[in-house]
Scaffold this motif. Structure first.
Motif, PDB file in Angstrom:
ATOM      1  N   VAL A   1       0.842  -1.190   0.000  1.00 59.31           N
ATOM      2  CA  VAL A   1       0.000   0.000   0.000  1.00 59.31           C
ATOM      3  C   VAL A   1       0.877   1.240   0.000  1.00 59.31           C
ATOM      4  O   VAL A   1       1.929   1.275   0.644  1.00 59.31           O
ATOM      5  N   THR A   2       0.455   2.258  -0.721  1.00 55.81           N
ATOM      6  CA  THR A   2       1.155   3.538  -0.783  1.00 55.81           C
ATOM      7  C   THR A   2       0.256   4.608  -0.176  1.00 55.81           C
ATOM      8  O   THR A   2      -0.911   4.748  -0.579  1.00 55.81           O
ATOM      9  N   ILE A   3       0.766   5.336   0.791  1.00 58.07           N
ATOM     10  CA  ILE A   3      -0.037   6.339   1.487  1.00 58.07           C
ATOM     11  C   ILE A   3      -0.401   7.463   0.515  1.00 58.07           C
ATOM     12  O   ILE A   3       0.486   8.107  -0.062  1.00 58.07           O
ATOM     13  N   PRO A   4      -1.696   7.722   0.306  1.00 59.76           N
ATOM     14  CA  PRO A   4      -2.089   8.817  -0.588  1.00 59.76           C
ATOM     15  C   PRO A   4      -1.942  10.170   0.117  1.00 59.76           C
ATOM     16  O   PRO A   4      -1.830  10.231   1.352  1.00 59.76           O
TER      17      PRO A   4
ATOM     18  N   GLY B   1       3.113   9.010  -0.259  1.00 55.02           N
ATOM     19  CA  GLY B   1       4.054   8.311  -1.119  1.00 55.02           C
ATOM     20  C   GLY B   1       4.783   7.179  -0.418  1.00 55.02           C
ATOM     21  O   GLY B   1       5.474   6.380  -1.070  1.00 55.02           O
ATOM     22  N   GLN B   2       4.653   7.097   0.901  1.00 54.51           N
ATOM     23  CA  GLN B   2       5.295   6.033   1.679  1.00 54.51           C
ATOM     24  C   GLN B   2       4.679   4.675   1.312  1.00 54.51           C
ATOM     25  O   GLN B   2       3.469   4.506   1.302  1.00 54.51           O
ATOM     26  N   SER B   3       5.534   3.700   1.028  1.00 58.99           N
ATOM     27  CA  SER B   3       5.075   2.359   0.649  1.00 58.99           C
ATOM     28  C   SER B   3       5.262   1.408   1.823  1.00 58.99           C
ATOM     29  O   SER B   3       6.318   1.397   2.469  1.00 58.99           O
ATOM     30  N   ILE B   4       4.241   0.616   2.104  1.00 57.63           N
ATOM     31  CA  ILE B   4       4.261  -0.328   3.217  1.00 57.63           C
ATOM     32  C   ILE B   4       3.827  -1.693   2.715  1.00 57.63           C
ATOM     33  O   ILE B   4       2.800  -1.822   2.042  1.00 57.63           O
ATOM     34  N   GLN B   5       4.623  -2.701   3.048  1.00 55.80           N
ATOM     35  CA  GLN B   5       4.355  -4.063   2.593  1.00 55.80           C
ATOM     36  C   GLN B   5       3.576  -4.822   3.667  1.00 55.80           C
ATOM     37  O   GLN B   5       3.998  -4.901   4.820  1.00 55.80           O
ATOM     38  N   LEU B   6       2.448  -5.387   3.280  1.00 55.79           N
ATOM     39  CA  LEU B   6       1.614  -6.161   4.199  1.00 55.79           C
ATOM     40  C   LEU B   6       1.527  -7.602   3.702  1.00 55.79           C
ATOM     41  O   LEU B   6       1.200  -7.846   2.542  1.00 55.79           O
ATOM     42  N   ALA B   7       1.842  -8.538   4.576  1.00 56.66           N
ATOM     43  CA  ALA B   7       1.735  -9.954   4.258  1.00 56.66           C
ATOM     44  C   ALA B   7       0.906 -10.609   5.358  1.00 56.66           C
ATOM     45  O   ALA B   7       1.247 -10.505   6.542  1.00 56.66           O
ATOM     46  N   VAL B   8      -0.168 -11.255   4.994  1.00 52.41           N
ATOM     47  CA  VAL B   8      -1.092 -11.831   5.967  1.00 52.41           C
ATOM     48  C   VAL B   8      -1.117 -13.348   5.806  1.00 52.41           C
ATOM     49  O   VAL B   8      -1.409 -13.863   4.723  1.00 52.41           O
ATOM     50  N   PHE B   9      -0.798 -14.035   6.893  1.00 52.80           N
ATOM     51  CA  PHE B   9      -0.806 -15.500   6.917  1.00 52.80           C
ATOM     52  C   PHE B   9      -2.165 -15.943   7.439  1.00 52.80           C
ATOM     53  O   PHE B   9      -2.519 -15.684   8.586  1.00 52.80           O
ATOM     54  N   GLY B  10      -2.944 -16.588   6.580  1.00 55.19           N
ATOM     55  CA  GLY B  10      -4.268 -17.051   6.952  1.00 55.19           C
ATOM     56  C   GLY B  10      -4.231 -18.501   7.427  1.00 55.19           C
ATOM     57  O   GLY B  10      -3.504 -19.329   6.864  1.00 55.19           O
TER      58      GLY B  10
END
Length: 544
Positions: free
Chosen positions: A125-128, A189-198
């Motif tokens: 996700v990139t912060i708008p 513009g800051q990019s954040i990586q999200l990984a979700v283990f289900g």
């Protein structure tokens, strides 16, 4: 606090506080309160706003080589065969370009193989700059997801592993929302990586369903709520030197409440795995709590001081003083167990002190490490059911003890006080201060610390016996300038290194112990009877 209640009053007090506790200590994921803006990541519009592309991949369970537990309780024993999963997609920079792309509006479709299974969802996700009229700069952003049935969340390749962590990045509960703060100072513009283990569940029930996402949002807060309330500090200035320590407009913030009694706080500093957080005891309730900078309150450890069958006889069976050693290991004074213990990295307890001269300790109260690794602690009988008159008491005195750096020798270094309580070292470690819980002798003693760690030339540093107020002396801390902070009659006393009373700070509840916290060490966290508070000061404190 060491006050006694008659039986009837104690029962009423316990019932009232317990009812309050049920309300105040409800664990909730921060930030608290309504968001200023929300982006629904389960819609095309929302995903597009953050330039996000959801991707999905099943997880496979594979056999792998490992080792059984060795003498150190780590996997250093005999080789064995066990199981692992693949892929390990939570790490930063993981390449998911070959994974299946998912239309965000289809996140609620059933995926995985069903029954006992696992799966990965990933999105960057990139912060708008704006969300409608809301400007995101500087805001706090929380990622919230509800997976059927459990989830773990990696943020920029990190998954904090902290004892007692309820939710957040770890499994919250069956179909419960996981909520984690992904940034506190958002930058467009800051990019954040999200990984979700289900994870499908309940695991032991052999699930008859699949994995799917019920909801996924980014919640934005311009001014996230952390404190329950804030009131101006009641400051009694005795000397102009106080102005260099306490701001004239200092506020005391209430962070949590409804406890039976709070004690023994310690700040655990920021690490590669987690932000800094506060641990503190409720010795009456036999637990250690954890409070995070985002306002989350959780149980860190239950039965923190005692598990005996006669626990009902104790007013304060639990842990009291907490501190960290040079390796960051938590060290605990346990009232009911009458010992000082350290929690190792593998979770095991090491007993540092439980006896002296063949006799059991009274109930270790407060503690402080010296830079050489030696540990000083006080041992009044306030954790025993009948205090000084308790038949369990084996030592004829209330001592101050030292545990040698190797942890193998316990030395008695002082028997000068009836109720030795709080203690602290001067910044240069030349002196050890010890205060006295004795309403007839409210004094602080200062000792010279000899090269071998023993104490000498103990003398009264400050006497509060004539001060108005029924409280004796409890917690004691020192800042980097050598000023002392003492729980005394009427509030928090601040004394100069020369023994001059600079002033006293009072709040809605009497503070009994404190710890320096936050990244800069300038916030003093106050354990005050039934509540947890904090106050920002101008100087940083000495901390583990």
């Amino acid at each position: 606090m060491k006050k006694q209640f008659n039986n009837g009053a104690a029962v009423i007090f316990t019932i009232v506080i317990a009812l309050s506790c049920c309300r105040a200590q409800r664990v909730q994921d921060p930030p608290v309160g309504p968001a200023d803006a929300v982006i629904d990541l389960a819609t095309q519009e929302g995903a597009s706003l953050v330039k996000g592309q959801w991707r999905y991949h099943d997880v496979k369970i594979e056999e792998t080589d490992f080792r059984g537990p060795g003498p150190d309780l780590k996997p250093t024993g005999a080789p064995n065969r066990t199981y692992d999963y693949a892929p390990h997609a939570g790490v930063a920079g993981f390449d998911d370009s070959s994974w299946e792309k998912i239309d965000p509006s289809t996140l609620d479709q059933r995926r995985s193989t069903g029954k006992l299974c696992f799966a990965w969802y990933r999105v960057n996700v990139t912060i708008p700059e704006k969300i409608g009229k809301f400007e995101t700069t500087g805001s706090t952003v929380a990622f919230e997801i509800v997976i059927d049935d459990y989830a773990e969340i990696w943020v920029d390749g990190k998954l904090p592993r902290i004892l007692g962590q309820p939710g957040g990045a770890m499994i919250k509960g069956f179909n419960a929302p996981n909520r984690v703060v992904i940034t506190r100072k958002a930058i467009p513009g800051q990019s954040i990586q999200l990984a979700v283990f289900g994870i499908n569940g309940p695991i032991s029930y052999t699930p008859q369903n699949f994995i799917w996402i019920k909801s996924a949002t980014l919640d934005f807060y311009k001014y996230p709520k952390v404190a329950l309330s804030a009131t101006p500090a009641q400051i009694v200035r005795k000397d102009a030197g106080l102005d260099a320590i306490v701001p004239t407009d200092a506020m005391i913030e209430k962070l949590a409440g409804g406890f039976l009694f709070t004690e023994g706080p310690v700040w655990v500093p920021r690490s590669v795995d987690s932000d800094g957080y506060l641990l503190f005891s409720d010795p009456n309730n036999n637990v250690i709590y954890r409070w995070t900078q985002d306002g989350q309150l959780s149980l860190f450890m239950t039965k923190s001081g005692y598990r005996g069958t006669d626990i009902g006889e104790y007013g304060q069976p639990g842990s009291n003083g907490l501190t960290l050693d040079r390796e960051g290991r938590l060290t605990i004074n346990q009232h009911g167990n009458r010992r000082v213990v350290r929690i190792e990295k593998n979770g095991q307890f090491t007993v540092l002190a439980d006896k002296y001269d063949g006799k059991r300790l009274n109930s270790p109260n407060d503690l402080v490490y010296k830079s050489d690794g030696s540990l000083y602690f006080t041992d009044p009988p306030f954790g025993l059911p009948k205090f000084f008159d308790d038949p369990r008491k084996e030592l004829p005195y209330s001592g101050v003890f030292r545990v040698a750096p190797d942890g193998k020798q316990v030395q008695l270094v002082s028997t000068d006080l009836k109720g030795p309580n709080g203690l602290a070292l001067s910044p240069d470690e030349k002196y050890l201060y010890v205060d006295n819980w004795d309403e007839k002798k409210k004094v602080i003693l200062r000792y010279e610390v000899r090269p071998d760690g023993r104490l000498s030339n103990g003398a009264v540093f400050f006497d509060m016996t004539a001060a108005e107020g029924e409280d004796a002396l409890d917690g004691l801390k020192v800042d980097r300038e050598g000023n002392l902070y003492v729980s005394g009659p009427g509030g928090l006393w601040i004394l100069s290194p020369e023994g001059k009373h600079l002033g006293t700070i009072a709040g809605t509840e009497h503070p009994h112990n404190f710890a320096w916290g936050d990244d800069d060490g300038k916030t003093l966290y106050l354990c005050a009877k039934t509540g947890l508070y904090r106050i920002r000061l101008k100087v940083a404190g000495i901390r583990p």
